[in-house]
Design a protein around this motif. Structure first.
Motif, PDB file in Angstrom:
ATOM      1  N   HIS A 129       0.816  -1.217   0.000  1.00 42.13           N
ATOM      2  CA  HIS A 129       0.000   0.000   0.000  1.00 42.13           C
ATOM      3  C   HIS A 129       0.857   1.279   0.000  1.00 42.13           C
ATOM      4  O   HIS A 129       0.521   2.257  -0.679  1.00 42.13           O
ATOM      5  CB  HIS A 129      -0.887  -0.076   1.257  1.00 42.13           C
ATOM      6  N   HIS A 133       1.145   4.308  -2.829  1.00 44.74           N
ATOM      7  CA  HIS A 133       1.026   5.764  -2.602  1.00 44.74           C
ATOM      8  C   HIS A 133       2.139   6.496  -3.364  1.00 44.74           C
ATOM      9  O   HIS A 133       1.937   7.580  -3.904  1.00 44.74           O
ATOM     10  CB  HIS A 133       1.182   6.091  -1.110  1.00 44.74           C
ATOM     11  N   SER A 152       0.469   9.975   5.252  1.00 45.78           N
ATOM     12  CA  SER A 152      -0.855   9.359   5.286  1.00 45.78           C
ATOM     13  C   SER A 152      -1.354   9.272   6.716  1.00 45.78           C
ATOM     14  O   SER A 152      -0.791   9.890   7.623  1.00 45.78           O
ATOM     15  CB  SER A 152      -0.806   7.995   4.612  1.00 45.78           C
ATOM     16  N   ASN A 155       0.918   6.374   8.623  1.00 44.60           N
ATOM     17  CA  ASN A 155       2.346   6.366   8.300  1.00 44.60           C
ATOM     18  C   ASN A 155       2.869   7.767   8.015  1.00 44.60           C
ATOM     19  O   ASN A 155       2.107   8.695   7.787  1.00 44.60           O
ATOM     20  CB  ASN A 155       2.593   5.500   7.046  1.00 44.60           C
ATOM     21  N   ASP A 182      -5.563  13.364  14.076  1.00 39.34           N
ATOM     22  CA  ASP A 182      -6.879  12.838  14.472  1.00 39.34           C
ATOM     23  C   ASP A 182      -6.987  12.635  15.980  1.00 39.34           C
ATOM     24  O   ASP A 182      -8.063  12.789  16.566  1.00 39.34           O
ATOM     25  CB  ASP A 182      -7.159  11.500  13.769  1.00 39.34           C
ATOM     26  N   GLU A 199      -7.526  21.894   9.240  1.00 40.23           N
ATOM     27  CA  GLU A 199      -7.161  22.795   8.132  1.00 40.23           C
ATOM     28  C   GLU A 199      -8.091  24.003   8.082  1.00 40.23           C
ATOM     29  O   GLU A 199      -7.647  25.139   7.921  1.00 40.23           O
ATOM     30  CB  GLU A 199      -7.200  22.033   6.788  1.00 40.23           C
ATOM     31  N   GLY A 274      -3.189  10.616   2.432  1.00 40.26           N
ATOM     32  CA  GLY A 274      -4.374  11.452   2.654  1.00 40.26           C
ATOM     33  C   GLY A 274      -4.081  12.836   3.205  1.00 40.26           C
ATOM     34  O   GLY A 274      -4.807  13.793   2.898  1.00 40.26           O
ATOM     35  N   ASN A 278      -3.971  18.389   2.173  1.00 37.70           N
ATOM     36  CA  ASN A 278      -3.904  19.668   2.893  1.00 37.70           C
ATOM     37  C   ASN A 278      -3.147  20.726   2.077  1.00 37.70           C
ATOM     38  O   ASN A 278      -1.989  20.531   1.704  1.00 37.70           O
ATOM     39  CB  ASN A 278      -3.211  19.438   4.248  1.00 37.70           C
ATOM     40  N   ASP A 306      -6.606   7.087   0.592  1.00 42.49           N
ATOM     41  CA  ASP A 306      -6.622   5.664   0.241  1.00 42.49           C
ATOM     42  C   ASP A 306      -7.610   5.423  -0.896  1.00 42.49           C
ATOM     43  O   ASP A 306      -8.752   5.898  -0.849  1.00 42.49           O
ATOM     44  CB  ASP A 306      -7.031   4.831   1.462  1.00 42.49           C
TER      45      ASP A 306
END
Ligand code: ATP
Length: 351
Positions: A129, A133, A152, A155, A182, A199, A274, A278, A306
């Motif tokens: 994965h 990316h 991400s 990671n 988060d 953001e 992801g 931003n 993702d």
């Protein structure tokens, strides 16, 4: 080559069809949205169980609808069929995210991919994965040998190609960058995912002092997260905390990206993951690249978060290089690191 990709490492139940001849990527995704708190592995797996069959069925239908136009014009007896239609399958292979990610989610994706491969009698391609990316950035920019910043959820890595592998030049010493943001937003009571909310709030903020931790090529987010939570508990306006959080976290990522460019001598940087959605992070990276005369590329948002499109695109490159796997080697790996993957699909392997 036509590849059906399946992604489901954490929150996005996603399937995609990539056709390398037209370069079209068709993606169907269904996001898991927790009622409260962050991503709960068991609930995320339940979401995969329910949503993966649906997105796969949709993409398979699209593959069937487009299979005829993708095939060579053929005689009515079918004697000039293309490789996929020779097997009566609208695709050449199934690619799936083999890891890293949440074990319960990965196992559902693995099962779906194996079932599909058996049903359609097409080979399986196991995709890392994090390498996906990176490769979607290379694919959409047609960069030669970039440094990649993977920013991400779970990671944060800096990767660059050397002697047949993507080497991890630097990485987070604790949580992933998105997960760190988060965790802060969960503390202040905002719903998941927190990144877009930070953001928005940061637009009206002013700088307050927060920790900044870079050690060589590695970096840490746990101290800044605790300090941000503490600052909000102490009554610092949330927009100021959000602004400062973004400034420090993204400056840390920009500093190590610049160091990676300098050490490798590369003049290309691609962004993945992801958090790459931003605008402030992209602005800082673009400014840094501008100042050193490097090119910067961020793929469009549907390829940053993702998505199965990146799995299908890398799956096609791996399939063309002969990288299919036997059923017994298709076990998923929640800790699959990018530097475990032999990179056989690049023409510049001698670098
Ligand atoms: P990984 O790819 O490491 O498995 P992941 O599966 O969690 O990570 P991604 O889709 O790459 O998923 O990233 C999701 C993360 O991106 C979440 O933590 C979310 O808060 C963050 N994010 C989304 N939009 C933004 C934004 N505009 N600013 C900052 N962060 C964002």
């Amino acid at each position: 080559t036509r590849i059906l990709g399946i992604e489901g490492t954490a929150w996005a139940a996603s399937a995609a069809l990539y056709d390398s001849e037209s370069d079209d990527v068709y993606i169907q995704s269904d996001a898991y949205e927790p009622d409260s708190g962050g991503i709960h592995p068991r609930e995320a797996a339940e979401h995969m169980h329910e949503a993966i069959p649906r997105v796969v069925a949709d993409v398979l239908e699209h593959a069937r609808e487009t299979a005829d136009s993708a095939s060579e014009p053929r005689a009515t007896d079918g004697s000039e069929r293309s490789s996929s239609s020779q097997r009566d399958s609208p695709i050449d292979a199934v690619a799936f995210s083999q890891g890293p990610g949440l074990g319960p989610c990965l196992r559902i994706v693995g099962t779906a991919a194996r079932t599909l491969s058996q049903t359609l009698s097409v080979p399986l391609v196991g995709v890392n994965h994090m390498v996906a990316h990176l490769e979607i950035g290379r694919h959409t920019a047609e960069f030669d040998s970039p440094v990649c910043l993977n920013a991400s959820g779970a990671n944060a890595h800096l990767l660059a190609y050397r002697n047949g592998r993507y080497r991890v030049l630097g990485e987070t010493m604790d949580t992933g960058v998105g997960n760190a943001i988060d965790k802060f937003t969960r503390h202040v009571g905002w719903s998941h995912p927190g990144g877009p909310k930070v953001e928005r709030a940061a637009k009206d903020g002013e700088y307050v002092d927060l920790p900044y931790v870079v050690k060589g090529m590695d970096f840490s987010f746990s101290g800044i997260m605790s300090a941000a939570k503490q600052a909000s508990d102490d009554g610092t306006p949330l927009e100021d905390v959000c602004f400062s959080l973004q400034e420090n976290v993204f400056a840390m990522l920009t500093e190590v990206s610049e160091r990676a460019l300098s050490l490798t001598g590369s003049d290309e940087l691609v962004l993945g993951g992801g958090v790459g959605q931003n605008a402030r992070l992209r602005e800082m990276l673009a400014d840094m690249c501008d100042q050193r005369g490097a090119d910067f590329h961020a793929p469009e948002p549907r390829f940053l978060r993702d998505n199965a499109g990146m799995i299908a695109v890398l799956g096609a490159k791996m399939y063309d290089a002969g990288e299919t796997i036997a059923l017994e080697d298709s076990r998923v790996d929640p800790n699959y690191r990018p530097d475990q993957v032999p990179v056989t699909w690049r023409s510049d392997e001698s670098e």
